[in-house]
Design an enzyme around this catalytic site. Structure first.
Site, PDB file in Angstrom:
ATOM      1  N   LEU A  12      -1.734 -13.453 -11.625  1.00 19.84           N
ATOM      2  CA  LEU A  12      -1.055 -14.491 -10.835  1.00 19.84           C
ATOM      3  C   LEU A  12      -0.302 -13.852  -9.674  1.00 19.84           C
ATOM      4  O   LEU A  12       0.581 -13.026  -9.872  1.00 19.84           O
ATOM      5  CB  LEU A  12      -0.084 -15.281 -11.709  1.00 19.84           C
ATOM      6  CG  LEU A  12      -0.684 -15.924 -12.957  1.00 19.84           C
ATOM      7  CD1 LEU A  12       0.321 -16.880 -13.590  1.00 19.84           C
ATOM      8  CD2 LEU A  12      -1.988 -16.637 -12.661  1.00 19.84           C
ATOM      9  N   ALA A  14       0.188 -15.902  -6.499  1.00 17.43           N
ATOM     10  CA  ALA A  14       0.277 -16.907  -5.431  1.00 17.43           C
ATOM     11  C   ALA A  14       1.705 -17.350  -5.137  1.00 17.43           C
ATOM     12  O   ALA A  14       1.935 -18.087  -4.190  1.00 17.43           O
ATOM     13  CB  ALA A  14      -0.575 -18.116  -5.795  1.00 17.43           C
ATOM     14  N   ARG A  19      12.856 -15.547  -3.630  1.00 21.36           N
ATOM     15  CA  ARG A  19      14.054 -14.735  -3.865  1.00 21.36           C
ATOM     16  C   ARG A  19      14.009 -13.378  -3.165  1.00 21.36           C
ATOM     17  O   ARG A  19      14.998 -12.681  -3.080  1.00 21.36           O
ATOM     18  CB  ARG A  19      14.261 -14.560  -5.388  1.00 21.36           C
ATOM     19  CG  ARG A  19      14.689 -15.841  -6.066  1.00 21.36           C
ATOM     20  CD  ARG A  19      14.520 -15.783  -7.576  1.00 21.36           C
ATOM     21  NE  ARG A  19      13.141 -16.047  -7.999  1.00 21.36           N
ATOM     22  CZ  ARG A  19      12.738 -16.117  -9.271  1.00 21.36           C
ATOM     23  NH1 ARG A  19      13.595 -15.913 -10.253  1.00 21.36           N
ATOM     24  NH2 ARG A  19      11.477 -16.369  -9.563  1.00 21.36           N
ATOM     25  N   GLY A  84       3.473 -23.874 -10.059  1.00 21.25           N
ATOM     26  CA  GLY A  84       3.874 -23.213 -11.298  1.00 21.25           C
ATOM     27  C   GLY A  84       2.787 -22.324 -11.891  1.00 21.25           C
ATOM     28  O   GLY A  84       1.625 -22.372 -11.498  1.00 21.25           O
ATOM     29  N   GLU A 159      12.123 -21.900 -20.875  1.00 23.32           N
ATOM     30  CA  GLU A 159      12.545 -21.263 -19.624  1.00 23.32           C
ATOM     31  C   GLU A 159      14.067 -21.207 -19.559  1.00 23.32           C
ATOM     32  O   GLU A 159      14.748 -22.090 -20.079  1.00 23.32           O
ATOM     33  CB  GLU A 159      11.985 -22.033 -18.423  1.00 23.32           C
ATOM     34  CG  GLU A 159      10.508 -21.814 -18.202  1.00 23.32           C
ATOM     35  CD  GLU A 159      10.149 -20.341 -18.165  1.00 23.32           C
ATOM     36  OE1 GLU A 159      10.611 -19.635 -17.265  1.00 23.32           O
ATOM     37  OE2 GLU A 159       9.423 -19.891 -19.064  1.00 23.32           O
ATOM     38  N   ALA A 368       6.217  28.923  18.985  1.00 26.87           N
ATOM     39  CA  ALA A 368       7.242  27.874  18.976  1.00 26.87           C
ATOM     40  C   ALA A 368       7.058  26.948  20.169  1.00 26.87           C
ATOM     41  O   ALA A 368       6.818  27.404  21.288  1.00 26.87           O
ATOM     42  CB  ALA A 368       8.620  28.502  19.017  1.00 26.87           C
ATOM     43  N   TYR A 375      -3.547  12.994  23.881  1.00 23.08           N
ATOM     44  CA  TYR A 375      -3.629  11.567  24.219  1.00 23.08           C
ATOM     45  C   TYR A 375      -3.329  11.383  25.694  1.00 23.08           C
ATOM     46  O   TYR A 375      -2.306  11.855  26.189  1.00 23.08           O
ATOM     47  CB  TYR A 375      -2.592  10.839  23.350  1.00 23.08           C
ATOM     48  CG  TYR A 375      -2.591   9.339  23.468  1.00 23.08           C
ATOM     49  CD1 TYR A 375      -3.760   8.597  23.358  1.00 23.08           C
ATOM     50  CD2 TYR A 375      -1.391   8.656  23.636  1.00 23.08           C
ATOM     51  CE1 TYR A 375      -3.731   7.211  23.436  1.00 23.08           C
ATOM     52  CE2 TYR A 375      -1.353   7.267  23.713  1.00 23.08           C
ATOM     53  CZ  TYR A 375      -2.532   6.549  23.604  1.00 23.08           C
ATOM     54  OH  TYR A 375      -2.503   5.185  23.677  1.00 23.08           O
TER      55      TYR A 375
END
Ligand code: UD1
Ligand code: CA
Length: 448
Positions: A12, A14, A19, A84, A159, A368, A375
């Site tokens: 599940l 979906a 929150r 649900g 619940e 160094a 690019y």
């Protein structure tokens, strides 16, 4: 692991994840660099389910992409409205081939699940009609409560929002994960209603309906409650990250790596260490990193998509980006960034360099401040540096460019053309020296 149980899985995923307060679907939030839903899929894969059906909401193509990247074949069912967990399972039913004897329901927001625990649940399911994975929590706030009868049978799941004060005192909680005998699943789901505090179709209500039909429901209590933690908030996401990191660090140490300060070292689920690797404090391993035996990784290094071969030394303060191969005994020092680059055996880039889209031969020395200018604002180009070449400090190598084997580049050069093997190349204005002029300049400045 063997294909011991004839089952399919419904994951599940979906839910809106309100929150989390995020524009991203909840199950795409990551721990150890991987989306929550991919962790859930990983936990079940070794048990060879006949099908993995992931329930997504409309428009969640990004969840589908993340699942596909988990490298396990998945199918996707779309739940049109998030009504649900019961409704979510129902929306997956048309996808079931009908061949599996059991249906394992997994939650995409429960990423710490261990395969052995799922196996124990499937084993229990062979002796009943529905087996639910439960856990004892000192602070059960937010979780559904498991109501058991005198003989230990599971009678109901209440619940948290719908629980009476007495029921709220129950500490045996619902992880959400359950195995249902597939021949009963459609009939039980059809009985669900939205007559509850959330006005949703609760999957958990099937337990009571099963009882009405004289079906037998049982609880498997997980030994480690932490493994069943569901992620609903950012704080829970961080807590799950901590649990997973502890697991990964312990596994790395068991396999023979020294983590000097484990708590400050962050790993991915696919980080691979050879033996006698030493990792200093504050190192981050992103996805897809392989570290050979005897490698030392010094503090504050950030490594992703890289392979580091035996006895190489990385850091402190090194950044290895995807496509990097550091061969045996090569050294990458402080403030050096490598991207899509092979650093040949024994080669050194010890200070302040960017080497990208490059191939650096064995034993070459990158001075160094060397920069590969890969690019031009539109395209990227390759730099090739031959074995034993010496690149003087503060040089710019403007790609595409090839520096031959054993060639020497004078410090401060901007190299735009290829340099033959063993040649010396330098591009530098001639030096002007004026005797006594330094003293004269100083005294003039002081007088002003
Ligand atoms: C659920 C359980 C609760 C359990 C807890 C454990 C129900 C009614 N409650 O509560 O008993 O203690 O998990 O973590 O099942 N989802 C959908 N479609 C929906 C709603 C949810 O796919 O319409 C998915 C979510 O993406 C998520 C999972 O189902 O992965 C669980 O949903 P969530 O809303 O987090 O349930 P909880 O309130 O945590
Ligand atoms: Ca949840």
């Amino acid at each position: 692991m063997v294909n011991k149980y004839n089952f399919s899985t419904i994951v599940l995923a979906a839910g809106k994840g309100t929150r989390m307060r995020s524009s991203l679907p909840k199950v795409l939030h990551k721990i150890a660099g991987k989306p929550l839903v991919a962790h859930a899929i990983r936990s079940v894969t070794p048990l060879s389910p006949a099908q993995i059906i992931v329930v997504v909401a409309e428009g969640m193509e990004n969840v589908q992409t993340a699942c596909t990247k988990a490298h396990t074949p998945c199918e996707f069912a779309v739940q049109t409205q998030q009504k649900g967990t019961g409704d979510a399972v129902r929306s997956a039913l048309p996808w079931l081939s009908g061949k599996a004897e059991y249906i394992l329901v997994l939650y995409g927001d429960t990423p710490l699940m261990q395969t052995e625990t799922l196996e124990a649940l499937l084993e229990k399911a062979t002796q009943c009609d529905i087996a639910v994975l439960g856990m004892r929590l000192e602070n059960p706030m937010g979780y559904g409560r498991l109501i058991t009868g005198a003989n230990g049978a599971l009678e109901q799941i209440v619940e948290c929002k719908d629980a009476s004060p007495a029921q709220k005192k129950i500490t045996l909680c619902n992880s959400g994960i359950m195995v249902i005998r597939s021949k009963h699943i459609a009939e039980l789901l059809a009985k669900l209603s939205t007559n509850n505090a959330s006005q949703e179709y609760y999957l958990t209500d099937i337990i009571q309906h099963a009882g009405d039909e004289n079906l037998h429901c049982a609880v498997v209590e997980a030994l480690d409650a932490g493994e069943l933690a569901g992620i609903n908030t950012r704080a829970q996401l961080a807590a799950a990250e901590a649990v997973l990191q502890t697991r990964l660090r312990n596994k790395a140490m068991e396999n023979g790596a020294t983590l000097i300060d484990p708590a400050s070292i962050f790993l991915s689920t696919d980080t691979v260490f050879g033996t006698d690797v030493v990792v200093h404090p504050f190192v981050v391993f992103g996805p897809n990193v392989k570290v050979g035996s005897g490698v030392e990784i010094r503090s504050y290094s950030h490594i992703e998509g890289a392979t580091i071969e035996g006895n190489a030394i990385i850091g402190p303060f090194a950044r290895l980006r995807p496509g990097t191969l550091v061969e045996e005994e090569a050294h990458v020092g402080n403030f050096v960034e490598l991207k899509a680059t092979r650093l040949g055996r024994g080669a050194k880039a010890n200070h302040l360099s960017y080497v990208g889209d490059s191939d650096v031969g064995e034993g070459a020395n990158i001075g160094a401040g060397t920069i590969t200018c890969n690019y031009d604002g539109v395209n990227k180009y390759k730099t090739t540096i031959g074995a034993q070449a010496f690149i003087g400090s503060n040089s710019s190598l403007v790609a595409p460019v090839t520096i031959g084997a054993g060639a020497v580049i004078g410090a401060g050069s901007v190299i735009t053309g290829d340099v033959a093997d063993h040649a010396l190349a330098l591009t530098r204005p001639e030096q002007i020296t004026k005797p006594g002029k330094g003293r004269e300049l100083k005294s003039r400045k002081k007088s002003i």
